[in-house]
Design a protein around this motif. Structure first.
Motif, PDB file in Angstrom:
ATOM      1  N   GLY A 150       3.531  -8.210 -10.522  1.00 18.28           N
ATOM      2  CA  GLY A 150       4.972  -8.820 -10.550  1.00 18.28           C
ATOM      3  C   GLY A 150       5.255  -9.730 -11.581  1.00 18.28           C
ATOM      4  N   ASP A 154      10.037  -6.448 -10.998  1.00 18.84           N
ATOM      5  CA  ASP A 154      10.605  -7.203 -10.024  1.00 18.84           C
ATOM      6  C   ASP A 154       9.946  -7.534  -8.611  1.00 18.84           C
ATOM      7  OD1 ASP A 154      13.099  -7.104 -11.432  1.00 18.84           O
ATOM      8  OD2 ASP A 154      13.808  -5.200 -10.429  1.00 18.84           O
ATOM      9  N   THR A 155       8.749  -6.695  -8.395  1.00 16.12           N
ATOM     10  CA  THR A 155       8.070  -6.731  -7.367  1.00 16.12           C
ATOM     11  C   THR A 155       6.675  -6.310  -7.668  1.00 16.12           C
ATOM     12  OG1 THR A 155       8.680  -4.720  -6.503  1.00 16.12           O
ATOM     13  CG2 THR A 155       9.829  -6.517  -5.684  1.00 16.12           C
TER      14      THR A 155
END
Length: 222
Positions: A150, A154-155
């Protein structure tokens, strides 16, 4: 989302961390298995039995496989490679190329981020890769697809971490028809992290030096 829009290579050298982001890229994967016994296992076993007092057929299962099928024994050897093809050059706004120590659009020996001549970018990258050790010490980390924590996405990806790699080969050739871009091809291979890699390196170096010395003593000067 995970890291699908680019590939990021993190390199440790010069007591710094260089980050090289490539957006216009094509990632490919290849995995090979080197079997301890495979394909022609029955033939190898028969030849070995005729040449030695040991009969390895006793190890193999008591079965009658089809004529074209073979025994396979996987001892874990093989290679897991990542091949990255990327176009890098002027116009890579927002993509870091080095340790971030230079102003955007300028360059120094550690960084060439932003609107910088692609030849300068190439030379900065080659300097980093020439200085960095790339082994099981984890000095090079590849962030791609689901292999991400991440940091650059974004993740995190499903694996939650980048992949430690060694660089087997890299090429960069400036095309005549597009002076603003340099295409790169990287071949990385997954490495297994090893604690205290420096001590292990010293042990291997000492063992190699001892072997060379012993070999030298056996060779006549005449």
């Amino acid at each position: 989302m995970p890291l699908y829009d680019r590939t990021v290579l993190e390199v440790s050298a010069f007591d710094r961390t260089g980050v090289f982001e490539m957006r216009d890229h094509e990632p490919n994967r290849e995995q090979t298995h080197d079997h301890l016994v495979g394909g022609r296992g029955q033939v190898l076993s028969e030849l070995y039995a005729q040449a030695t007092d040991v009969d390895p057929t006793n190890i193999l299962p008591d079965a009658d496989p089809p004529r074209r099928a073979g025994y396979f024994v996987d001892a874990g050897a093989g290679r897991n490679t990542f091949t990255i093809s990327a176009d890098v050059g002027v116009g890579d706004e927002g993509l870091q190329w080095g340790d971030g120590s230079s102003a955007d659009g300028e360059a120094n020996q550690y960084d060439a981020t932003g609107e910088v001549n692609p030849i300068t970018k190439r030379d900065v990258l080659f300097r980093w890769l020439g200085e960095a050790r790339m082994d099981s010490g984890g000095q090079a980390l590849l962030y791609t697809g689901e292999w991400s924590d991440g940091t650059y996405a974004d993740t995190p990806g499903v694996f939650g971490e980048p992949k430690p790699v060694a660089l087997n080969e890299m090429s960069a050739e400036k095309p005549k028809d597009d002076p603003a871009v340099v295409p790169y091809t990287f071949e990385f291979e997954e490495v297994a992290p090893v604690p205290n890699i420096d001590e292990l390196t010293e042990d291997f170096t000492e063992a190699a030096e001892q072997a060379v010395a012993e070999l030298g003593s056996l060779i006549s000067d005449s």
